[in-house]
Design a protein around this motif. Structure first.
Motif, short mmCIF file in Angstrom:
data_model
loop_
_atom_site.label_atom_id
_atom_site.label_comp_id
_atom_site.label_asym_id
_atom_site.label_seq_id
_atom_site.Cartn_x
_atom_site.Cartn_y
_atom_site.Cartn_z
N SER A 190 0.83 -1.21 0.00
CA SER A 190 0.00 0.00 0.00
C SER A 190 0.86 1.26 0.00
N ALA A 191 1.95 1.22 0.76
CA ALA A 191 2.82 2.39 0.83
C ALA A 191 3.34 2.77 -0.55
N PHE A 192 3.61 1.77 -1.37
CA PHE A 192 4.13 2.07 -2.72
C PHE A 192 3.01 2.32 -3.71
N PHE A 193 2.11 1.34 -3.88
CA PHE A 193 1.10 1.41 -4.94
C PHE A 193 0.00 2.42 -4.65
N SER A 194 -0.36 2.62 -3.37
CA SER A 194 -1.48 3.50 -3.04
C SER A 194 -1.06 4.89 -2.59
N LEU A 195 0.22 5.05 -2.23
CA LEU A 195 0.66 6.34 -1.70
C LEU A 195 1.81 6.95 -2.51
N LEU A 196 2.94 6.26 -2.57
CA LEU A 196 4.11 6.85 -3.25
C LEU A 196 3.90 6.98 -4.76
N LEU A 197 3.36 5.96 -5.38
CA LEU A 197 3.16 6.01 -6.83
C LEU A 197 2.17 7.11 -7.23
N PRO A 198 1.00 7.23 -6.56
CA PRO A 198 0.13 8.36 -6.89
C PRO A 198 0.78 9.71 -6.62
N ALA A 199 1.61 9.80 -5.59
CA ALA A 199 2.31 11.06 -5.31
C ALA A 199 3.25 11.41 -6.45
N LEU A 200 3.94 10.41 -6.98
CA LEU A 200 4.86 10.63 -8.09
C LEU A 200 4.12 11.03 -9.35
N GLU A 201 2.93 10.48 -9.55
CA GLU A 201 2.16 10.74 -10.76
C GLU A 201 1.29 12.00 -10.66
N SER A 202 1.40 12.72 -9.56
CA SER A 202 0.53 13.88 -9.36
C SER A 202 1.02 15.11 -10.12
N VAL B 178 3.77 16.94 -9.46
CA VAL B 178 4.41 17.94 -8.63
C VAL B 178 5.78 18.31 -9.20
N ARG B 179 6.15 19.58 -9.02
CA ARG B 179 7.50 20.00 -9.44
C ARG B 179 8.52 19.47 -8.44
N PHE B 180 9.70 19.13 -8.96
CA PHE B 180 10.78 18.57 -8.14
C PHE B 180 10.28 17.40 -7.28
N LEU C 97 12.38 15.92 -4.41
CA LEU C 97 12.46 16.67 -3.16
C LEU C 97 11.17 16.55 -2.35
N ALA C 98 10.02 16.72 -3.01
CA ALA C 98 8.74 16.69 -2.30
C ALA C 98 8.48 15.31 -1.69
N LEU C 99 8.70 14.26 -2.48
CA LEU C 99 8.42 12.92 -1.98
C LEU C 99 9.41 12.51 -0.90
N THR C 100 10.69 12.84 -1.10
CA THR C 100 11.69 12.47 -0.10
C THR C 100 11.43 13.19 1.21
N ALA C 101 11.12 14.49 1.13
CA ALA C 101 10.86 15.26 2.35
C ALA C 101 9.65 14.71 3.09
N GLY C 102 8.56 14.43 2.37
CA GLY C 102 7.38 13.89 3.01
C GLY C 102 7.63 12.53 3.63
N LEU D 85 -0.96 17.59 -1.50
CA LEU D 85 -1.25 16.18 -1.74
C LEU D 85 0.00 15.31 -1.90
N PRO D 86 0.96 15.64 -2.79
CA PRO D 86 2.14 14.77 -2.92
C PRO D 86 2.90 14.60 -1.62
N PHE D 87 3.07 15.72 -0.90
CA PHE D 87 3.78 15.64 0.39
C PHE D 87 2.99 14.78 1.38
N ALA D 88 1.66 14.97 1.43
CA ALA D 88 0.84 14.22 2.37
C ALA D 88 0.86 12.72 2.06
N LEU D 89 0.81 12.37 0.77
CA LEU D 89 0.86 10.95 0.40
C LEU D 89 2.18 10.32 0.80
N SER D 90 3.29 11.01 0.50
CA SER D 90 4.60 10.45 0.83
C SER D 90 4.82 10.46 2.35
N PHE D 91 4.27 11.45 3.04
CA PHE D 91 4.35 11.50 4.49
C PHE D 91 3.67 10.27 5.10
N SER D 92 2.48 9.97 4.60
CA SER D 92 1.75 8.79 5.09
C SER D 92 2.51 7.51 4.78
#
Length: 252
Positions: free
Chosen positions: A56-68, A70-72, A75-80, A202-209
């Motif tokens: 779930s962490a990858f398919f339901s959270l990180l992947l949608p965050a990457l496909e959103s 977002v610029r950079f 940085l956004a996903l790693t920080a979250g 959204l991208p930060f929140a998804l990767s944070f979760s």
């Protein structure tokens, strides 16, 4: 089902988190019927939930965050992700050092109750954020809620049974056990509303979760499940991950 997918994201999160809380309550309710749960069954439930949550962490959270878009994104996903994982680490340290739990007899049970409750906050947020991001389909978010619900069942037992063993009545043990999962409802609705009002988060929140969820799996679920038998735990992790991955790809 059509009624559910037409609801706003926060209402979907409310229903989904009510389900995850109900699973916690169901696990805690076993204290009325059993003195304890066999280690093999407990290990498989915990490891299976670990696999579901890892996928779930990858398919339901990180992947949608990457496909959103977002610029950079790096940085956004790693920080979250780092912030989410750090939250769980700091929560563990804080719970472990609270003077409230220094009494030798009560400390293990108190720390377990507090740790489960604190961990349920980012889990509820993860469900809320997933529904806010999912749109009309919400299949991935539903699978995420299902995975967290499966994990919450043994968590309810983890709180209720030690309380019962330390002299609490069956009702009090159940009440505190189910209460540890109730925080997910407020956290889920809050997460969904936050994303709805501030779409850029959204991208930060998804990767944070995702980071918080991975930290919970690595610090709590996997050690507990593998301590009761490596082979069954490994099978549970693989089975849970494969189930979540297959359903997410096929239905998402």
């Amino acid at each position: 089902m059509e009624f559910f997918v037409c609801l706003p994201g926060w209402q979907q999160a409310l229903i989904a988190c009510t389900f995850t809380w109900a699973m916690t309550a169901a696990g805690a309710s076993l204290v009325f019927f059993f003195k304890n749960i066999g280690p093999s069954a407990f290990s498989f439930m915990m490891s299976g939930a670990s696999g579901i949550m890892l996928a779930s962490a990858f398919f339901s959270l990180l992947l949608p965050a990457l496909e959103s878009g977002v610029r950079f994104p790096h940085l956004a996903l790693t920080a979250g992700f780092v912030c989410g994982g750090l939250l769980i680490v700091l929560a563990d340290v804080a719970v472990d050092r609270l003077d409230l739990f220094r009494a030798a007899k009560s400390r293990p049970v108190a720390v377990t109750c507090a740790a489960v409750t604190i961990h349920n906050i980012p889990e509820g947020m993860a469900v809320g954020v997933a529904f806010a991001a999912a749109g009309p389909g919400a299949v991935a978010a539903l699978m995420l809620a299902f995975g967290i619900g499966v994990q919450n069942f043994p968590e309810g037992m983890c709180v209720a049974f030690p309380l019962r063993a330390n002299g609490c009545s069956r009702f009090k043990s159940f009440f505190i056990g189910q209460l540890s999962g109730a925080v997910e409802i407020a956290a889920g609705v809050s997460g969904a509303l936050a994303v709805s009002f501030v779409s850029g988060v959204l991208p930060f929140a998804l990767s944070f979760s995702a980071g918080a969820m991975l930290a919970v799996v690595c610090s709590e679920l996997i050690p507990q499940s593998f301590a009761r038998g490596k082979l069954k735990a490994a099978v549970g992790v693989v089975a849970g991950f494969a189930l979540m991955m297959a359903l997410d790809i096929a239905l998402g």
